[in-house]
Design a protein around this motif. Structure first.
Motif, PDB file in Angstrom:
ATOM      1  N   MET A 173      -9.062   2.947  -7.856  1.00 59.47           N
ATOM      2  CA  MET A 173      -7.536   2.569  -8.099  1.00 59.47           C
ATOM      3  C   MET A 173      -6.923   1.850  -6.918  1.00 59.47           C
ATOM      4  SD  MET A 173      -5.390   1.535 -10.596  1.00 59.47           S
ATOM      5  CE  MET A 173      -6.458   1.950 -12.134  1.00 59.47           C
ATOM      6  N   ALA A 174      -7.022   2.627  -5.485  1.00 51.78           N
ATOM      7  CA  ALA A 174      -6.228   2.378  -4.567  1.00 51.78           C
ATOM      8  C   ALA A 174      -6.195   1.016  -4.282  1.00 51.78           C
ATOM      9  CB  ALA A 174      -6.767   3.318  -3.470  1.00 51.78           C
ATOM     10  N   GLY A 175      -7.449   0.098  -4.548  1.00 47.84           N
ATOM     11  CA  GLY A 175      -7.614  -1.128  -4.376  1.00 47.84           C
ATOM     12  C   GLY A 175      -6.561  -2.118  -5.043  1.00 47.84           C
ATOM     13  N   PHE A 176      -6.183  -1.484  -6.180  1.00 49.36           N
ATOM     14  CA  PHE A 176      -5.216  -2.509  -7.200  1.00 49.36           C
ATOM     15  C   PHE A 176      -3.850  -1.861  -7.116  1.00 49.36           C
ATOM     16  CE2 PHE A 176      -9.559  -2.374  -8.985  1.00 49.36           C
ATOM     17  CZ  PHE A 176      -9.914  -3.737  -8.956  1.00 49.36           C
ATOM     18  N   ALA A 177      -3.682  -0.988  -6.049  1.00 51.39           N
ATOM     19  CA  ALA A 177      -2.078  -0.692  -5.874  1.00 51.39           C
ATOM     20  C   ALA A 177      -1.358  -1.871  -5.550  1.00 51.39           C
ATOM     21  CB  ALA A 177      -2.003   0.466  -4.861  1.00 51.39           C
ATOM     22  N   GLY A 178      -0.032  -1.999  -5.680  1.00 49.66           N
ATOM     23  CA  GLY A 178       0.864  -3.063  -5.278  1.00 49.66           C
ATOM     24  C   GLY A 178       1.538  -3.456  -6.343  1.00 49.66           C
ATOM     25  N   HIS A 179       1.668  -2.938  -7.443  1.00 53.91           N
ATOM     26  CA  HIS A 179       2.604  -3.681  -8.538  1.00 53.91           C
ATOM     27  C   HIS A 179       3.998  -3.350  -8.288  1.00 53.91           C
ATOM     28  CE1 HIS A 179      -1.156  -3.919 -11.007  1.00 53.91           C
ATOM     29  NE2 HIS A 179      -0.464  -4.089 -12.225  1.00 53.91           N
ATOM     30  N   GLY A 180       4.430  -2.699  -7.420  1.00 54.02           N
ATOM     31  CA  GLY A 180       5.823  -2.786  -7.147  1.00 54.02           C
ATOM     32  C   GLY A 180       6.383  -3.752  -6.552  1.00 54.02           C
ATOM     33  N   VAL A 181       5.593  -4.860  -6.002  1.00 49.31           N
ATOM     34  CA  VAL A 181       6.181  -5.981  -5.674  1.00 49.31           C
ATOM     35  C   VAL A 181       5.915  -7.039  -6.618  1.00 49.31           C
ATOM     36  CG1 VAL A 181       5.206  -5.499  -3.128  1.00 49.31           C
ATOM     37  CG2 VAL A 181       4.075  -6.853  -4.900  1.00 49.31           C
ATOM     38  N   LEU A 182       5.458  -7.027  -7.817  1.00 55.34           N
ATOM     39  CA  LEU A 182       5.564  -7.987  -8.835  1.00 55.34           C
ATOM     40  C   LEU A 182       6.317  -8.526  -9.479  1.00 55.34           C
ATOM     41  CD1 LEU A 182       1.980  -6.689 -10.568  1.00 55.34           C
ATOM     42  CD2 LEU A 182       2.350  -8.439  -8.828  1.00 55.34           C
ATOM     43  N   PRO A 183       7.607  -7.500  -9.658  1.00 53.03           N
ATOM     44  CA  PRO A 183       8.853  -7.945 -10.187  1.00 53.03           C
ATOM     45  C   PRO A 183       9.412  -8.925  -9.240  1.00 53.03           C
ATOM     46  CG  PRO A 183       8.556  -5.580 -10.596  1.00 53.03           C
ATOM     47  CD  PRO A 183       7.431  -6.138  -9.713  1.00 53.03           C
ATOM     48  N   SER A 184       9.534  -8.930  -7.897  1.00 54.96           N
ATOM     49  CA  SER A 184      10.051  -9.852  -7.206  1.00 54.96           C
ATOM     50  C   SER A 184       9.314 -10.993  -7.055  1.00 54.96           C
ATOM     51  CB  SER A 184       9.986  -9.123  -5.495  1.00 54.96           C
ATOM     52  OG  SER A 184      10.939  -7.885  -5.563  1.00 54.96           O
ATOM     53  N   LEU A 185       8.051 -11.101  -7.219  1.00 53.08           N
ATOM     54  CA  LEU A 185       7.108 -11.968  -6.980  1.00 53.08           C
ATOM     55  C   LEU A 185       7.311 -12.835  -8.345  1.00 53.08           C
ATOM     56  CD1 LEU A 185       4.991 -13.695  -5.821  1.00 53.08           C
ATOM     57  CD2 LEU A 185       3.219 -12.257  -7.176  1.00 53.08           C
ATOM     58  N   VAL A 186       7.779 -12.354  -9.532  1.00 54.26           N
ATOM     59  CA  VAL A 186       7.737 -13.182 -10.793  1.00 54.26           C
ATOM     60  C   VAL A 186       9.268 -14.197 -10.302  1.00 54.26           C
ATOM     61  CG1 VAL A 186       8.537 -13.151 -13.031  1.00 54.26           C
ATOM     62  CG2 VAL A 186       6.946 -11.370 -12.383  1.00 54.26           C
ATOM     63  N   HIS A 187      10.239 -13.408  -9.863  1.00 55.73           N
ATOM     64  CA  HIS A 187      11.413 -14.032  -9.736  1.00 55.73           C
ATOM     65  C   HIS A 187      11.452 -15.183  -8.547  1.00 55.73           C
ATOM     66  CE1 HIS A 187      14.240 -11.960 -12.330  1.00 55.73           C
ATOM     67  NE2 HIS A 187      13.576 -10.813 -11.762  1.00 55.73           N
ATOM     68  N   ASP A 188      10.392 -14.977  -7.535  1.00 54.83           N
ATOM     69  CA  ASP A 188      10.259 -15.957  -6.668  1.00 54.83           C
ATOM     70  C   ASP A 188       9.415 -17.022  -6.815  1.00 54.83           C
ATOM     71  OD1 ASP A 188      11.873 -14.496  -4.851  1.00 54.83           O
ATOM     72  OD2 ASP A 188      10.297 -13.416  -3.748  1.00 54.83           O
ATOM     73  N   MET A 189       8.715 -16.792  -7.936  1.00 54.18           N
ATOM     74  CA  MET A 189       7.545 -18.029  -8.057  1.00 54.18           C
ATOM     75  C   MET A 189       8.395 -19.374  -8.686  1.00 54.18           C
ATOM     76  SD  MET A 189       4.684 -16.114 -10.209  1.00 54.18           S
ATOM     77  CE  MET A 189       3.669 -17.770 -10.534  1.00 54.18           C
ATOM     78  N   GLU A 190       7.845 -20.471  -8.189  1.00 52.79           N
ATOM     79  CA  GLU A 190       8.506 -21.720  -8.698  1.00 52.79           C
ATOM     80  C   GLU A 190       8.569 -21.947  -9.989  1.00 52.79           C
ATOM     81  OE1 GLU A 190       7.993 -26.585  -7.639  1.00 52.79           O
ATOM     82  OE2 GLU A 190       7.107 -25.213  -6.241  1.00 52.79           O
TER      83      GLU A 190
END
Length: 367
Positions: A173-190
């Motif tokens: 599961m450690a390899g899939f950590a990183g969801h904390g940045v996804l909300p910012s990513l959604v807003h930053d996507m073109e």
């Protein structure tokens, strides 16, 4: 990625493959849940905003602590990886000596601008690709065991120990950590509507890479595989020594270059939790000194924990079992249930199993 062969050694071929593919699918599923919540309520900018909306104001502290622990354990892993790799290359000194020496390099980078540090991320990408290439070059160029894909080591299809299975939960599961940045990513996507397509490809490639290096490493070295497969590559005779040393030196330099990037949001989390920045630093000298002391303290604490708990696999297990299960699976599905008021059988099943696996893996990591 370096610990995936060890995860297969703990879980065996059948359970290991099932867990890795399942975790990749579920991580992709929960990423889409977060994106849909943000699409429906665009004012939610950060992961903590979603937590506050779903679970109330008190959840902010819990989620911030979970983020803090995840980032802190990741920074510990970077120091451990640097020291282990350097000790493999230059065994004249112990990993503890190299970790103390790292302070001379790490402390100045804490005060570099983030814009300058971001360029060092290319070293991480280069290291990832190089490790993958080197593993398969080594495995196919060597005809005899150990460390050969043509003459595989002894492996097991099934689970050999329930305690080891719990450890495998965290490592995978450690390899899939990183969801904390996804909300910012959604807003930053073109085009945020393309998020699902992006997530499908991102988690597909991640899962495939983990399967390739995990399976290849387990075949090459079997159950005795190291916590970091890179160490096995260097100490096994018969490989291209120059290529493997280049790979190891990348694993020395890359963690040092990425440390400040990981610690920067860690410092910001601490400052937010304890409200240590009430005024801009240039207007308040005392506040500036406190900020410097905080950065130094976190770095010293990181190196200290790395010395006290030098086990790369154990730290990875804890990060995956506690932080990753909580942030990647439990919180997103819980937020879906409370915000959208929809609840399917699959959601309840995944939520229940994730709580069980996360608790199981955390206990075995401590034990």
């Amino acid at each position: 990625m370096l610990a995936q062969p060890l995860a297969f050694a703990y879980a065996g071929w059948v359970a290991g493959t099932f867990l890795l593919v399942s975790f990749g699918f579920i991580s992709c599923y929960t990423a889409k849940i977060l994106a849909r919540i943000i699409h429906s309520e665009p004012h939610l900018k950060l992961y903590t905003d979603i937590g506050r909306r779903a679970f109330g104001a008190r959840s902010t502290l819990v989620i911030s602590i979970a983020f803090f622990l995840e980032l802190f354990l990741l920074s510990v892993l970077l120091v451990t990886l640097y020291a282990d790799s350097l000790e493999s290359l230059v065994p004249a000194h112990s990993p503890v000596t190299y970790k103390l020496l790292a302070l001379v390099i790490l402390i100045p980078t804490l005060f570099f601008p983030l814009s300058a540090l971001s360029y060092t991320s290319i070293l991480g990408i280069a290291s990832l690709l190089l490790i993958l290439v080197v593993v398969f070059i080594d495995g196919t160029s060597k005809l005899d065991a150990p460390g050969s894909l043509w003459s595989p080591a002894e492996t097991y299809p099934g689970i050999r120990s329930w305690n080891h299975l719990g450890k495998a939960f965290g490592l995978f599961m450690a390899g899939f950590a990183g969801h904390g940045v996804l909300p910012s990513l959604v807003h930053d996507m073109e085009d945020p509507c393309q998020f699902d397509t992006m997530a499908n490809w991102a988690f597909f490639f991640s899962t495939v890479i983990y399967l390739l290096i995990g399976g290849a490493g387990y075949l090459m070295f079997g159950t005795p595989v190291s916590e970091e497969i890179s160490r096995d590559l260097l100490r096994t005779p018969g490989y291209n020594a120059v290529l493997n040393k280049i790979c190891l030196w990348m694993l020395v330099v890359s963690p040092l270059s990425k440390f400040a990037l990981v610690v920067q949001p860690l410092n910001a989390t601490v400052e937010k939790l304890f409200k240590s920045q009430n005024k801009p630093a240039h207007q308040n000298p005392r506040q500036r000194l406190l900020g410097i002391a905080q950065r130094l303290s976190i770095t010293l604490l990181t190196v200290g924990v790395s010395i006290i708990v030098p086990d790369f696999g154990q730290v990875t297990e804890l990060m995956g079992s506690f932080s990753a299960f909580l942030i990647v699976v439990i919180c997103p599905i819980g937020a879906k249930l409370t915000i959208t008021r929809t609840c399917g059988f699959f959601d309840v099943l995944v939520l229940g199993i994730s709580v069980l696996m996360g608790t199981w893996g955390t206990i075995t990591a401590f034990l």
